[in-house]
Design a protein around this motif. Sequence first.
Motif, PDB file in Angstrom:
ATOM      1  N   ARG A   5       0.696  -0.848  -0.270  1.00 51.71           N
ATOM      2  CA  ARG A   5       0.086   0.390   0.318  1.00 51.71           C
ATOM      3  C   ARG A   5       0.833   0.942   0.123  1.00 51.71           C
ATOM      4  O   ARG A   5       1.716   1.474   0.905  1.00 51.71           O
ATOM      5  CB  ARG A   5      -1.023  -0.189   0.960  1.00 51.71           C
ATOM      6  N   THR A   6       0.394   2.216  -1.055  1.00 50.76           N
ATOM      7  CA  THR A   6       1.534   3.275  -0.715  1.00 50.76           C
ATOM      8  C   THR A   6       0.745   4.475  -0.622  1.00 50.76           C
ATOM      9  O   THR A   6      -0.838   4.204  -1.421  1.00 50.76           O
ATOM     10  CB  THR A   6       2.082   3.376  -2.473  1.00 50.76           C
ATOM     11  N   GLU A   7       0.589   6.043  -0.257  1.00 48.45           N
ATOM     12  CA  GLU A   7       0.255   7.194  -0.074  1.00 48.45           C
ATOM     13  C   GLU A   7       0.967   8.056  -0.131  1.00 48.45           C
ATOM     14  O   GLU A   7       1.580   8.100  -0.062  1.00 48.45           O
ATOM     15  CB  GLU A   7      -1.021   7.451   1.553  1.00 48.45           C
ATOM     16  N   SER A   8       0.367   8.799  -1.422  1.00 49.16           N
ATOM     17  CA  SER A   8       0.671   9.741  -1.890  1.00 49.16           C
ATOM     18  C   SER A   8       2.407   9.746  -2.074  1.00 49.16           C
ATOM     19  O   SER A   8       2.757  11.005  -1.999  1.00 49.16           O
ATOM     20  CB  SER A   8       0.722  10.903  -0.948  1.00 49.16           C
ATOM     21  N   LEU A   9       2.845   8.514  -2.747  1.00 45.72           N
ATOM     22  CA  LEU A   9       4.619   8.104  -3.264  1.00 45.72           C
ATOM     23  C   LEU A   9       5.178   9.361  -3.605  1.00 45.72           C
ATOM     24  O   LEU A   9       4.750   9.011  -4.944  1.00 45.72           O
ATOM     25  CB  LEU A   9       4.672   6.796  -2.973  1.00 45.72           C
ATOM     26  N   GLN A  62       3.721   0.695   3.098  1.00 46.89           N
ATOM     27  CA  GLN A  62       3.605  -0.043   3.203  1.00 46.89           C
ATOM     28  C   GLN A  62       3.637  -1.388   2.634  1.00 46.89           C
ATOM     29  O   GLN A  62       2.910  -1.903   2.367  1.00 46.89           O
ATOM     30  CB  GLN A  62       2.743  -0.608   4.485  1.00 46.89           C
ATOM     31  N   VAL A  63       4.806  -2.580   3.636  1.00 49.79           N
ATOM     32  CA  VAL A  63       4.894  -3.956   2.482  1.00 49.79           C
ATOM     33  C   VAL A  63       4.713  -4.946   3.298  1.00 49.79           C
ATOM     34  O   VAL A  63       5.706  -4.752   4.371  1.00 49.79           O
ATOM     35  CB  VAL A  63       6.352  -3.485   1.700  1.00 49.79           C
ATOM     36  N   ASP A  71      11.324   0.029   8.179  1.00 46.68           N
ATOM     37  CA  ASP A  71      11.192  -1.821   8.004  1.00 46.68           C
ATOM     38  C   ASP A  71      11.724  -2.180   7.398  1.00 46.68           C
ATOM     39  O   ASP A  71      11.387  -3.049   6.166  1.00 46.68           O
ATOM     40  CB  ASP A  71       9.562  -1.741   8.396  1.00 46.68           C
ATOM     41  N   GLY A  72      13.390  -1.719   6.680  1.00 46.09           N
ATOM     42  CA  GLY A  72      13.765  -1.807   5.467  1.00 46.09           C
ATOM     43  C   GLY A  72      14.179  -3.528   5.630  1.00 46.09           C
ATOM     44  O   GLY A  72      14.081  -4.214   5.234  1.00 46.09           O
TER      45      GLY A  72
END
Length: 330
Positions: A5-9, A62-63, A71-72
């Motif tokens: 999920r991405t938000e305004s990336l 988030q992944v 959290d890479g």
Amino acid sequence: MSVIRTESLTKRYGSTSVAALDGLTIDVGPGVTGLVGANGAGKSTLIKILLGLLEPTAGDAQVLGHDIRSDGTAIRTVVGYMPEHDCLPPDMRAIDFVVHMARVSGLPPAAARERAADVLRHVGLAEERYRLMGGYSTGMKQRAKLAQALVHDPRLVMLDEPTNGLDPAAREDMLALVRRIGHDFGIPVLVTSHLLGELERISDHVVVLDSGQLLRSEATGSFLADTGVVLVEVIGDRGPDGVDAQTRMGEALAAGGVTCRPRGALIEIQPAAPPGGSDGIPEDREAAALQLDTLRNLVRDAAADLGLGLVRVQPQTGRLEDVFREEVAS
């Protein structure tokens, strides 16, 4: 359940006004998701950010529930990644390389060797696993890269151009492997490809990027829905006036009130909207079936009257390549 999920990336390099990613918001679920875009569309940048290898300029992602900024390491522990470019050490055997990658991912020695043998068998390298990878064909190298992405039993796999450089037969094999991972193994897959026809066949969902922006994100079936257009092919001799079979058929259909035009060796018939339809496409399946049956009867009768052979009357479904071209052009 969201896998990614991405938000305004957003990602900008230096002080440039051109963004590699520009306000990208997507939600990727289970199954096989195809990531579509021309060179420079932002596909590789997105994957690097999702893996925690590249810091975004703005936005969040988030992944598998892990935040990309903090959290890479956790992300890379549970994600398998197959890069586009050749990255295999030529002086190593495939079995040793895949075992090494398993150990790097945290597997103990015995489990790493057992798991490496299993995945090499799954990708079709059981017999060649003891050969140096420098002598591998392109197809074998792609399989070895896929094996190292799977060896630690990931919860998500990201594949960057997995069919790159493969011949048709090897491409078919790779596509079958990708679909098997997503459906038989139940591991979500994010896969990029410039060969859009491939994604039609293996993807459950498609994300279309252009210049770092989201154009569309939908189930593959939505891209490939019936367009309402019907394609007709006829064969036969020229008429007394020298007009070919296709033109004769087109003129007869036009005289019958059908809107049509030539498309190569075919005749393209535009749909006529029934009551309740919009843009020429019926709103319900029953109306669509009735419209197609009526049109088929008309085409059949016209071909019979002209003494032509009717090769096919075929509804045209959309193609991902056509949709992508139309979206970018608009």
